[in-house]
Design a protein around this motif. Structure first.
Motif, PDB file in Angstrom:
ATOM      1  N   GLY A 175      87.705   4.226  39.152  1.00  0.00           N
ATOM      2  CA  GLY A 175      87.911   3.579  37.865  1.00  0.00           C
ATOM      3  C   GLY A 175      87.101   4.148  36.727  1.00  0.00           C
ATOM      4  O   GLY A 175      87.109   3.608  35.617  1.00  0.00           O
ATOM      5  N   ARG A 231      83.060   3.465  32.355  1.00  0.00           N
ATOM      6  CA  ARG A 231      82.459   2.790  33.495  1.00  0.00           C
ATOM      7  C   ARG A 231      83.482   1.847  34.116  1.00  0.00           C
ATOM      8  O   ARG A 231      84.267   1.216  33.405  1.00  0.00           O
ATOM      9  CB  ARG A 231      81.203   2.039  33.058  1.00  0.00           C
ATOM     10  CG  ARG A 231      80.133   2.996  32.543  1.00  0.00           C
ATOM     11  CD  ARG A 231      78.753   2.369  32.555  1.00  0.00           C
ATOM     12  NE  ARG A 231      77.766   3.399  32.296  1.00  0.00           N
ATOM     13  CZ  ARG A 231      77.264   3.686  31.096  1.00  0.00           C
ATOM     14  NH1 ARG A 231      77.666   3.009  30.048  1.00  0.00           N
ATOM     15  NH2 ARG A 231      76.371   4.651  30.943  1.00  0.00           N
ATOM     16  N   PRO A 232      83.499   1.745  35.435  1.00  0.00           N
ATOM     17  CA  PRO A 232      84.485   0.878  36.093  1.00  0.00           C
ATOM     18  C   PRO A 232      84.474  -0.527  35.505  1.00  0.00           C
ATOM     19  O   PRO A 232      83.417  -1.139  35.322  1.00  0.00           O
ATOM     20  CB  PRO A 232      84.018   0.877  37.553  1.00  0.00           C
ATOM     21  CG  PRO A 232      83.311   2.182  37.722  1.00  0.00           C
ATOM     22  CD  PRO A 232      82.624   2.433  36.402  1.00  0.00           C
ATOM     23  N   GLY A 233      85.654  -1.001  35.163  1.00  0.00           N
ATOM     24  CA  GLY A 233      85.788  -2.338  34.607  1.00  0.00           C
ATOM     25  C   GLY A 233      85.806  -2.401  33.099  1.00  0.00           C
ATOM     26  O   GLY A 233      86.216  -3.417  32.524  1.00  0.00           O
ATOM     27  N   ASP A 234      85.354  -1.335  32.422  1.00  0.00           N
ATOM     28  CA  ASP A 234      85.362  -1.323  30.959  1.00  0.00           C
ATOM     29  C   ASP A 234      86.785  -1.148  30.434  1.00  0.00           C
ATOM     30  O   ASP A 234      87.584  -0.409  31.019  1.00  0.00           O
ATOM     31  CB  ASP A 234      84.486  -0.203  30.417  1.00  0.00           C
ATOM     32  CG  ASP A 234      82.996  -0.506  30.562  1.00  0.00           C
ATOM     33  OD1 ASP A 234      82.665  -1.614  30.997  1.00  0.00           O
ATOM     34  OD2 ASP A 234      82.179   0.384  30.248  1.00  0.00           O
ATOM     35  N   ASP A 235      87.088  -1.798  29.321  1.00  0.00           N
ATOM     36  CA  ASP A 235      88.418  -1.694  28.728  1.00  0.00           C
ATOM     37  C   ASP A 235      88.584  -0.442  27.878  1.00  0.00           C
ATOM     38  O   ASP A 235      89.715   0.001  27.638  1.00  0.00           O
ATOM     39  CB  ASP A 235      88.707  -2.924  27.861  1.00  0.00           C
ATOM     40  CG  ASP A 235      88.834  -4.195  28.690  1.00  0.00           C
ATOM     41  OD1 ASP A 235      89.263  -4.101  29.865  1.00  0.00           O
ATOM     42  OD2 ASP A 235      88.494  -5.273  28.169  1.00  0.00           O
TER      43      ASP A 235
END
Length: 316
Positions: free
Chosen positions: A40, A65-69
């Protein structure tokens, strides 16, 4: 080859199945792309190509970064260097403008551009031409050069200086302590990113931003971090040896303003290096600004060598 720009196709890749297409232009980060997509850190909609038929003429990719929009930085931007000079820069500009409009939310400052380049890129005519073409295309979208950085590496077997026993080292006592020290060392800093931050925010705000953007995301224990003190316990500086997503690194290295000029930086860097050596690492990476001569000299004295440079550009 002259390309009719109206015949270009500019689009994001569809997914992992198009990594072969995206990787037609060489770069050291190509080997990390598959894992970045799985974890991601990249998304297909953040990875754009400019095509003429099946031929890749330019590409751009953001990392996050994983999870960032939204992505954190633009770290891949390449233009096929076999096209005529004017055509290839124009193609790069069009791809960036099209992709930026889709990837970055409206009225939002684009994340900075970071690009690794050869350490001798100015002396190599071909390398200089390629780097300058990319920079020209970025400038035409509104970016400006912020800094050129030295990328350094310590390699196993390199001897470290003998400890001088002037300093004691202890773990960081908590987030507030490291933030307070990070705030203090911004006084007189030679770091271009920090100096840029200080034009827009307070030293405390800049320290928090740096901590949240980098130190908070290290994948290693925080008890590796060290505060350097005089024998009476007075802090002199600090170092944050760590692992990021890819390598063991010296993440942050600094001496407090009132203690600069005494050679403490070498001892603090050597201590941080020893902590990472104890983890049996294959190498240690670090970076400092080209213009930060005292820091660059300290890395040299402790045995780090320059293996690449990095161009960083930002949008206002």
């Amino acid at each position: 080859m002259t390309v009719n720009q109206n015949e270009l196709t500019m689009r994001p890749i569809t997914g992992c199945e198009e990594l072969g297409l995206f990787s037609q232009l060489p770069y050291t980060l190509n080997e990390e792309l598959a894992d970045d997509l799985v974890t991601g850190r990249r998304r297909p909609e953040w990875m754009w190509v400019a095509l003429h038929g099946e031929r890749l003429l330019a590409r751009a990719a953001w990392w996050g970064r994983p999870g960032d929009d939204t992505p954190f930085l633009l770290d891949i931007f390449d233009i096929d260097d076999s096209s005529p000079d004017r055509d290839r820069v124009d193609i790069g500009v069009r791809l960036l403008q099209t992709a930026l409009a889709e990837v970055i939310p409206a009225n939002t400052r684009p994340p900075e551009y970071n690009r690794v380049v050869p350490s001798d890129w100015r002396e190599d005519d071909m390398a200089r031409h390629v780097v300058e073409d990319r920079m020209l295309a970025l400038e035409r979208t509104g970016a400006r050069l912020l800094v050129e950085r030295l990328r350094l590496e310590w390699r196993p077997g390199t001897p470290l200086p003998t400890p001088r026993q002037r300093l004691a080292f202890r773990p960081v006592r908590g987030t507030e302590e490291i933030l307070a020290l990070m705030t203090l060392v911004l006084n007189g800093t030679l770091d271009a990113h920090s100096r840029d931050d200080l034009t827009r925010m307070s030293a405390r705000e800049a320290a928090i931003r740096h901590y949240e953007d980098e130190l908070a995301h290290f994948r290693s224990p925080r008890d590796w971090w060290r505060i350097a003190t005089l024998p009476d316990g007075e802090p002199v500086g600090f170092v944050t040896p760590a692992r990021n997503d890819y390598n063991p690194v010296v993440g942050y290295l600094a001496v407090l303003p009132e203690h600069r000029g005494n050679g403490y930086i070498d001892e603090i860097l050597a201590e941080g290096t020893r902590i990472l050596i104890a983890q049996d690492v294959p190498r240690i990476r670090a970076a400092t600004d080209l213009g930060n001569t005292p820091m660059a000299n300290a890395f040299h004295r402790v045995g780090y060598v320059i293996f690449e440079r990095q161009i960083t550009m930002t949008w206002s």
